[in-house]
Scaffold this motif. Structure first.
Motif, PDB file in Angstrom:
ATOM      1  N   TYR A 218      -8.162  -1.321   0.267  1.00 27.52           N
ATOM      2  CA  TYR A 218      -6.950  -0.345   1.140  1.00 27.52           C
ATOM      3  C   TYR A 218      -7.416  -1.188   2.349  1.00 27.52           C
ATOM      4  O   TYR A 218      -5.698  -1.122   3.210  1.00 27.52           O
ATOM      5  N   PHE A 219      -9.021  -0.888   3.165  1.00 29.47           N
ATOM      6  CA  PHE A 219      -8.340  -0.910   4.061  1.00 29.47           C
ATOM      7  C   PHE A 219      -8.169  -2.512   4.733  1.00 29.47           C
ATOM      8  O   PHE A 219      -7.626  -2.847   5.927  1.00 29.47           O
ATOM      9  N   SER A 220      -8.490  -3.462   3.504  1.00 29.47           N
ATOM     10  CA  SER A 220      -8.725  -4.990   4.335  1.00 29.47           C
ATOM     11  C   SER A 220      -7.029  -5.208   3.996  1.00 29.47           C
ATOM     12  O   SER A 220      -6.444  -6.323   4.530  1.00 29.47           O
ATOM     13  N   ALA A 221      -6.256  -4.290   2.935  1.00 31.38           N
ATOM     14  CA  ALA A 221      -4.708  -4.206   3.101  1.00 31.38           C
ATOM     15  C   ALA A 221      -3.974  -3.737   3.550  1.00 31.38           C
ATOM     16  O   ALA A 221      -2.758  -4.061   3.643  1.00 31.38           O
ATOM     17  N   MET A 222      -3.919  -3.457   4.773  1.00 34.30           N
ATOM     18  CA  MET A 222      -3.520  -2.584   5.835  1.00 34.30           C
ATOM     19  C   MET A 222      -2.837  -3.992   6.450  1.00 34.30           C
ATOM     20  O   MET A 222      -1.803  -3.716   6.234  1.00 34.30           O
ATOM     21  N   GLU A 223      -3.758  -4.312   7.090  1.00 28.88           N
ATOM     22  CA  GLU A 223      -2.541  -5.528   7.934  1.00 28.88           C
ATOM     23  C   GLU A 223      -1.857  -6.770   6.929  1.00 28.88           C
ATOM     24  O   GLU A 223      -0.556  -7.022   7.176  1.00 28.88           O
ATOM     25  N   SER A 224      -2.492  -6.976   6.145  1.00 26.89           N
ATOM     26  CA  SER A 224      -2.357  -8.676   5.024  1.00 26.89           C
ATOM     27  C   SER A 224      -1.480  -7.768   3.910  1.00 26.89           C
ATOM     28  O   SER A 224      -0.042  -8.506   3.897  1.00 26.89           O
ATOM     29  N   THR A 225      -1.445  -6.991   3.617  1.00 27.48           N
ATOM     30  CA  THR A 225      -0.199  -5.875   2.412  1.00 27.48           C
ATOM     31  C   THR A 225       0.875  -5.155   3.661  1.00 27.48           C
ATOM     32  O   THR A 225       2.001  -5.097   2.906  1.00 27.48           O
ATOM     33  N   TYR A 226       0.415  -4.470   4.125  1.00 31.39           N
ATOM     34  CA  TYR A 226       1.642  -2.756   4.429  1.00 31.39           C
ATOM     35  C   TYR A 226       1.776  -3.837   6.052  1.00 31.39           C
ATOM     36  O   TYR A 226       2.208  -2.876   6.928  1.00 31.39           O
ATOM     37  N   GLN A 227       0.705  -4.552   6.734  1.00 27.15           N
ATOM     38  CA  GLN A 227       2.239  -4.777   7.760  1.00 27.15           C
ATOM     39  C   GLN A 227       0.940  -3.638   8.518  1.00 27.15           C
ATOM     40  O   GLN A 227       2.211  -3.217   9.495  1.00 27.15           O
ATOM     41  N   LEU A 228       0.032  -3.138   8.182  1.00 29.29           N
ATOM     42  CA  LEU A 228      -0.399  -1.588   9.592  1.00 29.29           C
ATOM     43  C   LEU A 228      -1.375  -2.613  10.418  1.00 29.29           C
ATOM     44  O   LEU A 228      -2.634  -2.687   9.680  1.00 29.29           O
ATOM     45  N   ARG A 229      -1.589  -1.903  11.102  1.00 24.14           N
ATOM     46  CA  ARG A 229      -2.189  -2.022  12.118  1.00 24.14           C
ATOM     47  C   ARG A 229      -3.318  -0.602  12.324  1.00 24.14           C
ATOM     48  O   ARG A 229      -2.948   0.333  12.572  1.00 24.14           O
ATOM     49  N   PRO A 230      -4.799  -0.882  12.325  1.00 25.20           N
ATOM     50  CA  PRO A 230      -5.508  -0.240  12.341  1.00 25.20           C
ATOM     51  C   PRO A 230      -5.923   0.633  13.365  1.00 25.20           C
ATOM     52  O   PRO A 230      -6.054  -0.281  14.628  1.00 25.20           O
ATOM     53  N   THR A 231      -6.006   2.233  13.002  1.00 23.01           N
ATOM     54  CA  THR A 231      -5.976   2.759  15.009  1.00 23.01           C
ATOM     55  C   THR A 231      -7.531   3.483  14.587  1.00 23.01           C
ATOM     56  O   THR A 231      -8.196   2.813  13.837  1.00 23.01           O
ATOM     57  N   LEU A 232      -7.862   4.215  15.046  1.00 20.86           N
ATOM     58  CA  LEU A 232      -9.525   4.958  15.440  1.00 20.86           C
ATOM     59  C   LEU A 232      -9.630   5.701  14.644  1.00 20.86           C
ATOM     60  O   LEU A 232     -10.751   5.722  13.876  1.00 20.86           O
ATOM     61  N   GLU A 233      -7.887   6.600  13.932  1.00 22.25           N
ATOM     62  CA  GLU A 233      -8.454   6.956  12.994  1.00 22.25           C
ATOM     63  C   GLU A 233      -8.705   6.726  11.779  1.00 22.25           C
ATOM     64  O   GLU A 233      -9.612   6.679  10.329  1.00 22.25           O
TER      65      GLU A 233
END
Length: 638
Positions: A387-402
């Motif tokens: 799910y961490f890997s899918a954040m940008e590729s699937t959900y267009q979300l850039r990971p934050t510090l949290e």
């Protein structure tokens, strides 16, 4: 077949009847029938020509229909009739407001610039400046708001409560005290609406000054907005105890008969969830059921109630309320996902997340934090990575510090300390204290001194006064038999004037909160409580042959106590559980603790749950532990 005459024609025909033509225009505008207003203005052909009172209503209708050209035509008509640029405050205000609403701020500024300041009545000046300040505030232009306010002051135009109520929400924190001083000098600070705005403005940087403004208000001046503003100021700044105290005052004599509304209850439930104050939260829920029968249609209120139940150990109630909601938001899903994650039910949290996505709700950053945290607490390494890997590729979300903190925690708990270090090195932003703290916590679990010292070095540079990190490092040295390291850490704490936060736990019983701290003898039943703890410890020792589990194997209890002294004694959760065993029969015991449960207490509570044949639900600083039948819901992974 006959046809009804148009509304415009009918109203025009009544021009010489009981309702003046200008009143007809204003009535239609007030009802939102803006096209009919313009039709009446165009086709009514009143005699005499349109009264000045009708033109502001027509301007508002043009703005509502996004007809900038119509606003300009009415401005031209007003000039032709001598109503502008300054003789008619109502028309001037409506024009300025409409140009601002339509995003035509240059035209609004031009209209203001054309006003003859010296000959314009003060009230008209004030109205004009207020309208333009409001327009700039509407478009989130705080600098422009204050530039116009400075012009207003330079023109000696009087400001009023409306001016201040527009400026305060847009004001930088450094400017709020200056506006407060101006309000006081003008005798406006005591007005309820201004005081309410001051409370909200001050609450953005803490609750202290917000509370001061509230306390200075006369009891009779406080309305529901006042109470909500000060309560929210405390709830949003982590002062949950004070927020609940304010709610109690509101419901008592100080409230003056003011009844809580949905906004009040959201703030109260948030504080109850933070503190684990089940009794207060359940009373709030009963109030909602009795006085707000339609509360299930209020999504925000239901979300707060779901979060309260989940964080206070009542997952079935949270799930039931979620199921009964006619409409759910992403916050509803996130509250439930986070709740299951805190209880260690990572599989259910993942299933809920998938159901949310399948219903077409796109996850946001907060939902992803809840999901990744759930995977971490449940030891679901593969799912968390995916799910961490899918954040940008699937959900267009850039990971934050949290999100990185969750992943370091996930990797660290799984024993993949090197992988966690590599992730920190690859981060696109500098790691903060929470990220390094997650790695330090993992080193405590896996007794890794080398990596722990690296993490400790970073984290105390970022958060030098956070006592928890020093305690973690001292505990790592304790667990690995390095007393010199413990001495060094304690010397650092002493040098910096830091003291370990005392552990405390509390339980609710018969409407009262019973608070216990480590080695606390202040409770009226202290002798009976300690006698029971000693008796239970002896029974646990006999059952475990003098060893305890720390989540990563078994260690000799005498050695552990010697190394950790004086950190381990009669810990608060043991006292809280003993009190509950003495005073309740067969109900589940719920304990709220401010710190992480230690290995000694975790082992003790597991054993006692089997010995006493009782279930204990303990919420510590990061998650829930349900002890029953000699086992814990965390499966010794926490």
């Amino acid at each position: 077949m006959t046809t009804e005459p148009s509304t415009a024609a009918a109203l025009a025909g009544n021009a010489n009847g009981t309702e003046p033509w200008s009143a007809q225009v204003r009535t239609l505008a007030r009802l939102g029938r803006h096209r009919e207003v313009l039709a009446l203005l165009r086709d009514g052909d009143p005699s005499p020509p349109p009264h000045a009172l009708a033109l502001p209503a027509a301007v508002i209708s043009c703005a509502a229909l996004s007809l900038a050209s119509g606003v300009a035509q009415i401005q031209a008509l007003g000039c032709k009739r001598g109503l502008l640029p300054s003789s008619d405050a109502y028309l001037l205000s409506s024009l300025l407001s409409s140009y601002s609403r339509l995003g035509l701020l240059p035209r609004a500024h031009q209209l203001l610039d054309e006003m003859p300041l010296a000959s314009t009545p003060p009230t008209t000046l004030r109205t004009a400046f207020n309208s333009l300040i409001s327009g700039c505030a509407l478009h989130a232009l705080p600098a422009a708001c204050f530039a116009i306010f400075r012009r207003m002051r330079a023109a000696s135009a009087p400001f009023d409560a409306v001016t201040l109520m527009t400026l305060l929400p847009a004001a930088p924190q450094s400017v709020v005290p200056q506006l407060h001083a101006l309000a006081g000098k003008a005798g406006l600070a005591a007005e309820t609406n201004v005081a309410n705005c001051l409370i909200s403005a001050y609450s953005r940087r803490g609750a202290g000054l917000a509370r001061q403004v509230f306390d200075e208000m006369p009891l009779t001046s406080r309305d529901i907005i006042s109470w909500n503003a000060v309560l929210s100021a405390h709830a949003q700044n982590g002062l949950a105890v004070d927020a609940l105290d304010l709610y109690s005052r509101m419901r008592g004599h100080d409230g003056g008969g003011v009844e809580p509304d949905a906004v009040t209850l959201v703030g109260v439930l948030s504080s109850c969830a933070h503190l684990g104050a089940r009794g207060v939260g359940l009373r709030v829920e009963r109030y909602m059921q009795e006085r707000l029968p339609g509360f299930r249609s209020n999504v925000q209120l239901c979300n707060s109630l779901i979060n309260f139940h989940a964080r206070c150990g009542s997952l079935p109630q949270a799930q039931r309320l979620f199921n009964e909601m006619p409409r759910r938001s992403i916050v509803s899903w996130t509250a439930l996902i986070t709740g299951y994650g805190m209880h260690g039910h990572g599989d259910i949290a993942v299933n809920l997340f998938q159901a949310m996505v399948s219903e077409g709700i796109r996850p946001d950053n907060v939902a992803m934090v809840g999901l990744l945290s759930a995977c971490s607490h449940a030891g679901m390494y593969d799912e968390g990575r995916r799910y961490f890997s899918a954040m940008e590729s699937t959900y267009q979300l850039r990971p934050t510090l949290e999100h990185y903190t969750c992943m370091v925690d996930l990797l660290g708990r799984a024993g993949r300390l090197k992988e966690a270090q590599e992730l920190i090195s690859s981060m696109p932003m500098p790691a903060d204290g929470a990220v390094w703290g997650a790695l330090l916590g993992a080193c405590k679990i896996h007794k890794n001194v080398e990596v722990g010292e690296e993490a400790f070095e970073h984290v105390i540079k970022l958060e030098p006064s956070n006592v928890g990190y020093y305690v973690l490092m001292a505990n790592i040295y304790t667990d690995t038999g390095q007393p010199d390291g413990v001495v060094r850490v304690r010397a650092m704490m002493k040098e910096r004037g830091l003291k370990k936060e005392p552990g405390c736990s509390y339980v609710e019983h018969k409407g009262r909160v019973h608070l216990f701290t480590a080695d606390d003898h202040s409770h009226p039943q202290a002798k009976r409580i300690y006698d029971l703890v000693i008796k239970l410890e002896q029974m646990v020792k006999e059952k475990t042959d003098g060893t305890v589990e720390n989540g990563q194997g078994r260690v000799d209890e005498r050695y552990s106590r010697k190394m950790a002294a004086p950190l381990i004694g009669f810990h608060s959760e043991k006292l809280a559980v003993a009190f509950s065993l003495l005073n309740t029969d067969d109900s589940e015991i719920v304990v709220i603790k401010n710190l992480r449960v230690c290995g000694d207490c975790h082992s003790f509570l597991k054993a006692v749950s089997a010995i006493a044949n009782r279930a204990f639900l303990v919420r510590d600083a990061s998650r829930f532990h349900r002890f029953e039948g000699g086992a814990c819901s965390c499966k010794d992974y926490w």
